[in-house]
Design a protein around this motif. Structure first.
Motif: not given
Length: 305
Positions: A52-57
């Protein structure tokens, strides 16, 4: 033009997260000038939070919320709904069983003037899921007479006004379907072909489905308590008939050996008492959870929020 919030819950679906986000973005309806995708991580045991954090970046329109422990899908979905800012809010499962390709159809339907549009489907992953789903809705709507849209999926779209009313409900023992059912009768439905999971297996077991059904029955109906009254009256009649029978046997015939009748009575009334105490206990447990007034959830970390 309007804005759209899409909320999905994630639990042990790290490999699905990138596919989910890509498919949602590819199906943002025309007529939406601003969107946000809110992914709620319900304390997954895999790398879902990192995914999820990667997609938010990559995309500031993708937002992530990570909970401090596993609160269950109903509360996790409520967290996302509480943080949604769009004119319309669409909620869906995060395992791709609710197809993102249905988002435009739901969006177009709610623009006809409804408060909520339900995605409904009678198809499930396999024969067992189909059977348990049929049993779920049959008990809920036919036996306990709960008035609710049958065969609805988690996938549904609501107006901002309805979401604001949803946020007024603070109960801990909650079901999203039960709350939105209480909010408005101005609704419509859209037939959706429920999909099979691309990766992994469903986290929604038979036990979880039955537990959800119990919560919905208790929150939407007093039918179980009425059922106990009728059951008690029926048991009284059966007992009265038995007393008359044995009284007549004593007066006019040879009294039969009492072992069988004694054992049957013990099993019957013992099972009945356990059933009654179980239903009452479930109500008391829910009442106890509510009167403690603990916070509904705790957020560990957020991304792009």
């Amino acid at each position: 033009m309007s804005s759209l919030s899409i909320v999905a819950t994630v639990y042990n679906d790290a490999k699905i997260v990138p596919v989910l986000v890509e498919n949602i973005i590819n199906n943002i309806p025309t007529g939406v000038d601003k969107y946000e995708i809110i992914l709620v991580n319900d304390f997954s045991r895999d790398n879902s939070e990192s995914a999820i954090a990667e997609e938010c970046k990559k995309n500031p329109s993708v937002k992530g919320i990570s909970l401090s422990r596993n609160f269950g899908q109903q509360i996790a979905m409520s967290v996302g709904m509480n943080h949604a800012t769009g004119d319309f809010v669409l909620i869906m499962d995060g395992d791709m069983q609710n197809p993102p390709a249905s988002i435009p159809e739901l969006f177009n339907k709610i623009n006809e003037g409804y408060d909520i549009v339900y995605g409904v489907s009678k198809t499930r992953n396999d024969l067992w899921d189909s059977f348990t789903s049929y049993l779920f809705w049959a008990i809920l709507t036919k036996f306990f007479k709960v008035k609710i849209v049958k065969h609805q999926l988690m996938m549904k779209i609501m107006t901002k006004e309805l979401i604001e009313r949803f946020r007024e409900y603070g109960e801990i023992n909650r079901t999203v379907d039960g709350i939105v059912n209480d909010l408005s009768s101005n609704f419509s439905t859209v037939e959706i072909e429920n999909q099979k999971r691309l990766i992994g297996k469903s986290n929604y077991t038979f036990g979880k489905r039955m537990n959800l059904m119990l919560d919905m029955i208790i929150s939407l109906s007093s039918a179980p308590l009425n059922f106990l009254i009728y059951l008690g009256f029926f048991t009284f009649l059966i007992t009265l008939i038995g007393l008359i029978y044995y009284a007549c046997s004593y007066l006019f015939d040879v009294v039969p050996p009492g072992y069988t009748s004694t054992q049957l009575s013990i099993f019957f009334f013992g099972g009945l008492i356990v059933l009654i105490l179980g239903i009452i206990g479930r109500y008391l447990a829910n009442i106890y959870s509510e009167v403690r007034q603990r916070p509904l959830y705790h957020i560990k970390k957020t991304y792009n929020i």
